[in-house]
Scaffold this active site. Structure first.
Site, PDB file in Angstrom:
ATOM      1  N   ARG A  38       0.632  -0.993  -0.085  1.00  8.47           N
ATOM      2  CA  ARG A  38      -0.124   0.055   0.152  1.00  8.47           C
ATOM      3  C   ARG A  38       0.878   1.311  -0.051  1.00  8.47           C
ATOM      4  O   ARG A  38       2.046   1.210   0.511  1.00  8.47           O
ATOM      5  CB  ARG A  38      -1.090  -0.104   1.192  1.00  8.47           C
ATOM      6  CG  ARG A  38      -1.741  -1.136   1.197  1.00  8.47           C
ATOM      7  CD  ARG A  38      -3.093  -1.082   2.297  1.00  8.47           C
ATOM      8  NE  ARG A  38      -3.551  -2.267   2.474  1.00  8.47           N
ATOM      9  CZ  ARG A  38      -4.735  -2.345   3.014  1.00  8.47           C
ATOM     10  NH1 ARG A  38      -5.367  -1.234   3.680  1.00  8.47           N
ATOM     11  NH2 ARG A  38      -5.402  -3.532   3.176  1.00  8.47           N
ATOM     12  N   ASP A  58      -2.928   1.664  -4.469  1.00 10.79           N
ATOM     13  CA  ASP A  58      -4.114   2.485  -3.648  1.00 10.79           C
ATOM     14  C   ASP A  58      -5.353   1.759  -3.767  1.00 10.79           C
ATOM     15  O   ASP A  58      -6.058   1.824  -4.589  1.00 10.79           O
ATOM     16  CB  ASP A  58      -4.054   3.756  -4.018  1.00 10.79           C
ATOM     17  CG  ASP A  58      -4.729   4.462  -3.140  1.00 10.79           C
ATOM     18  OD1 ASP A  58      -5.514   4.152  -2.134  1.00 10.79           O
ATOM     19  OD2 ASP A  58      -4.743   5.773  -3.178  1.00 10.79           O
ATOM     20  N   GLY A  81      -4.582 -11.549   5.027  1.00 13.73           N
ATOM     21  CA  GLY A  81      -4.529 -11.747   6.391  1.00 13.73           C
ATOM     22  C   GLY A  81      -5.444 -10.456   7.244  1.00 13.73           C
ATOM     23  O   GLY A  81      -4.776 -10.168   8.314  1.00 13.73           O
ATOM     24  N   ARG A  89     -15.374  -5.458   1.704  1.00 13.42           N
ATOM     25  CA  ARG A  89     -15.636  -4.162   1.449  1.00 13.42           C
ATOM     26  C   ARG A  89     -14.981  -3.457   0.434  1.00 13.42           C
ATOM     27  O   ARG A  89     -15.474  -2.366  -0.122  1.00 13.42           O
ATOM     28  CB  ARG A  89     -15.731  -3.404   2.747  1.00 13.42           C
ATOM     29  CG  ARG A  89     -16.667  -3.868   3.800  1.00 13.42           C
ATOM     30  CD  ARG A  89     -16.606  -2.913   5.156  1.00 13.42           C
ATOM     31  NE  ARG A  89     -15.475  -3.131   6.027  1.00 13.42           N
ATOM     32  CZ  ARG A  89     -15.371  -3.986   6.872  1.00 13.42           C
ATOM     33  NH1 ARG A  89     -16.275  -5.017   7.072  1.00 13.42           N
ATOM     34  NH2 ARG A  89     -14.149  -3.879   7.400  1.00 13.42           N
ATOM     35  N   GLY A 123      -6.227  -9.775  17.939  1.00 15.23           N
ATOM     36  CA  GLY A 123      -5.610 -10.848  18.665  1.00 15.23           C
ATOM     37  C   GLY A 123      -4.080 -10.790  18.220  1.00 15.23           C
ATOM     38  O   GLY A 123      -3.921 -10.277  17.253  1.00 15.23           O
ATOM     39  N   HIS A 124      -3.543 -11.608  19.060  1.00 14.57           N
ATOM     40  CA  HIS A 124      -2.054 -11.800  18.604  1.00 14.57           C
ATOM     41  C   HIS A 124      -1.761 -13.242  18.999  1.00 14.57           C
ATOM     42  O   HIS A 124      -2.566 -14.050  19.619  1.00 14.57           O
ATOM     43  CB  HIS A 124      -1.042 -10.947  19.499  1.00 14.57           C
ATOM     44  CG  HIS A 124      -0.929  -9.769  18.632  1.00 14.57           C
ATOM     45  ND1 HIS A 124      -0.415  -9.649  17.373  1.00 14.57           N
ATOM     46  CD2 HIS A 124      -1.085  -8.495  19.121  1.00 14.57           C
ATOM     47  CE1 HIS A 124      -0.227  -8.440  16.747  1.00 14.57           C
ATOM     48  NE2 HIS A 124      -0.635  -7.579  17.821  1.00 14.57           N
ATOM     49  N   ASP A 125      -0.561 -13.860  18.544  1.00 20.85           N
ATOM     50  CA  ASP A 125      -0.550 -15.098  18.842  1.00 20.85           C
ATOM     51  C   ASP A 125      -0.588 -15.745  20.230  1.00 20.85           C
ATOM     52  O   ASP A 125      -1.215 -16.768  20.233  1.00 20.85           O
ATOM     53  CB  ASP A 125       1.209 -15.407  18.509  1.00 20.85           C
ATOM     54  CG  ASP A 125       1.863 -16.500  18.766  1.00 20.85           C
ATOM     55  OD1 ASP A 125       2.017 -17.356  17.735  1.00 20.85           O
ATOM     56  OD2 ASP A 125       1.926 -17.180  20.076  1.00 20.85           O
ATOM     57  N   ILE A 126      -0.293 -14.888  21.290  1.00 22.24           N
ATOM     58  CA  ILE A 126      -0.614 -15.252  22.664  1.00 22.24           C
ATOM     59  C   ILE A 126      -1.740 -15.701  23.052  1.00 22.24           C
ATOM     60  O   ILE A 126      -2.230 -16.528  23.587  1.00 22.24           O
ATOM     61  CB  ILE A 126       0.180 -14.378  23.548  1.00 22.24           C
ATOM     62  CG1 ILE A 126       0.303 -14.930  24.969  1.00 22.24           C
ATOM     63  CG2 ILE A 126      -0.660 -12.975  23.567  1.00 22.24           C
ATOM     64  CD1 ILE A 126       0.979 -14.111  26.073  1.00 22.24           C
ATOM     65  N   ASN A 127      -2.772 -14.902  22.410  1.00 22.33           N
ATOM     66  CA  ASN A 127      -4.177 -15.028  22.563  1.00 22.33           C
ATOM     67  C   ASN A 127      -4.964 -16.412  21.855  1.00 22.33           C
ATOM     68  O   ASN A 127      -5.536 -17.007  22.278  1.00 22.33           O
ATOM     69  CB  ASN A 127      -5.134 -13.632  22.121  1.00 22.33           C
ATOM     70  CG  ASN A 127      -4.279 -12.458  22.664  1.00 22.33           C
ATOM     71  OD1 ASN A 127      -4.100 -11.549  21.843  1.00 22.33           O
ATOM     72  ND2 ASN A 127      -4.209 -12.400  23.940  1.00 22.33           N
ATOM     73  N   ASP A 154       1.562 -17.919  15.333  1.00 27.19           N
ATOM     74  CA  ASP A 154       1.792 -16.908  14.060  1.00 27.19           C
ATOM     75  C   ASP A 154       2.302 -18.051  12.850  1.00 27.19           C
ATOM     76  O   ASP A 154       2.012 -17.884  11.559  1.00 27.19           O
ATOM     77  CB  ASP A 154       2.835 -16.227  14.132  1.00 27.19           C
ATOM     78  CG  ASP A 154       2.091 -14.820  14.843  1.00 27.19           C
ATOM     79  OD1 ASP A 154       0.979 -14.735  14.778  1.00 27.19           O
ATOM     80  OD2 ASP A 154       2.719 -13.766  15.487  1.00 27.19           O
TER      81      ASP A 154
END
Length: 372
Positions: A38, A58, A81, A89, A123-127, A154
């Site tokens: 982007r 863009d 991702g 959208r 969220g992230h990996d730990i979650n 991940d």
């Protein structure tokens, strides 16, 4: 010779972590991976971003969306991702892109999956590994759950799983002409990585309590130990013959206490004895005594040490790519050669070349701001 995925074209929506890792895996093994960056994009992660081409588009511009659709029409696969609903959208959802290209494999990488109560949440990996039942298992007895950096959610349960799913669906598309959508959820991937442990639990030989089991540092024969020079070694002498080798090489075959290998009541006292033993000599002593034997032993190397270790050096497991030490592609093949990766390109490095390949008016698109 090119890798086994030579001839496959994949379009990647630029992201972080697991998506780029999936792209790296596909590109490392021969696929042409084109990253859509982007405007104002940061430099790509230098290892995960290797072996790519890049175009800046863009996505807020109608001609930018049209450019992505034109590019995806030429591709075998596409992956993104973003949170569920974002691509729809933008006008780049799977219904649209599969209508343009019915053979397309459309990969979707998220933490929670495309559906379910958590689906729209960040969220992230730990979650993700927490919800999968995995994080609870990582840590020592009496201590809190310890995330294994972000390897499990991940990269193992996410990026690797998406690369596998893309490859499987690409094989299906080649046989049937039918594309499809892959819903890759890191939570589910992390759960799959725990498959053997779920099996142990079902057999009644794995407890939910941390640090009391066969493979979670509960035993004395499967753990890490500090040496006299404040370095570390790993012992994995599970099978009887390997345990016997450990005892013979360390003189522990003369200690009858070590006969009770599989008695959980003995693990704590025997671990204390091993701790004292390994702390009595430097790592080089234990390397000389046990490396390349059936003890199931290896020194615990830092990232600074690993590339220079004789085994890794002999196999060429690491290489200098663009002035940075990186792991080489894995696995290896007997009939195809995976070349040394190329450095991650700057965002937009291939914009002009890709537009020319598509037969699009690069000057007009750049003048309108649709591409950079």
């Amino acid at each position: 010779m090119a890798g086994p995925l030579d001839g496959i074209r994949i379009i990647e929506m630029a992201g972080i972590g697991p998506g780029p890792f999936a792209g790296m895996m596909l590109a490392d093994h021969g696929a042409e991976v084109i990253r859509i960056d982007r405007p104002g994009a940061q430099a790509p992660e230098p290892v995960l971003g290797r072996n790519r081409r890049s175009i800046i588009v863009d996505l807020k511009h109608a001609d930018g969306i049209a450019t992505v659709r034109a590019l995806v029409k030429t591709a075998d696969g596409f992956f993104e991702g973003l949170r569920p609903g974002v691509m729809e959208r933008l006008g780049l959802g799977p219904d649209t892109l599969l209508a343009d290209n019915p053979r397309l494999v459309y990969g979707r990488m998220t933490g929670w999956g495309q559906t379910g109560p958590y689906a729209p949440a960040a969220g992230h990996d730990i979650n993700y590994i927490a919800l999968a039942g995995a994080l609870h298992a990582y840590g020592r007895a009496g201590d809190k759950p310890t995330p294994p950096i972000n390897m499990v959610g991940d990269f193992g349960g996410g990026g690797m799983m998406l690369a596998f799913g893309m490859t499987a669906a690409l094989l299906h598309a080649q046989k049937t002409g039918q594309g499809q959508v892959i819903d890759c959820a890191m939570t589910e991937g992390a759960a799959v990585l725990m498959a053997m442990i779920w099996g142990f639990r079902g057999l009644g030989i794995w407890k939910d309590e941390r640090g009391v089991n066969l493979l979670d540092t509960g035993t004395h024969f499967y753990d890490s130990y500090e040496t006299a020079d404040s370095r570390w070694i790993s012992i994995g002498s599970i099978e009887p013959q390997f345990y016997a080798e450990l005892r013979a090489r360390t003189g522990l075959d003369q200690d009858p206490d070590f006969d009770a290998q599989m008695n959980p009541a003995s693990w704590g006292p025997l671990k204390a004895k091993l701790t004292a033993l390994f702390k009595s000599r430097p790592r080089a002593h234990w390397d000389a005594l046990m490396e390349t034997t059936d003890v199931c032993y290896a020194p615990i190397l830092s990232m600074a040490e690993a590339p220079a270790h004789p085994h890794n050096a002999a196999r060429g497991s690491f290489a200098d790519i663009g002035g940075m030490t990186q792991p080489m592609p894995a696995p290896r093949y007997s009939a195809t050669t995976v070349p040394t990766p190329t450095p991650a390109p700057k965002a937009g490095a291939d914009t002009d070349a890709l537009l020319a390949e598509l037969g699009l008016d690069a000057a007009a698109l750049k003048a309108s701001g649709a591409v950079r």
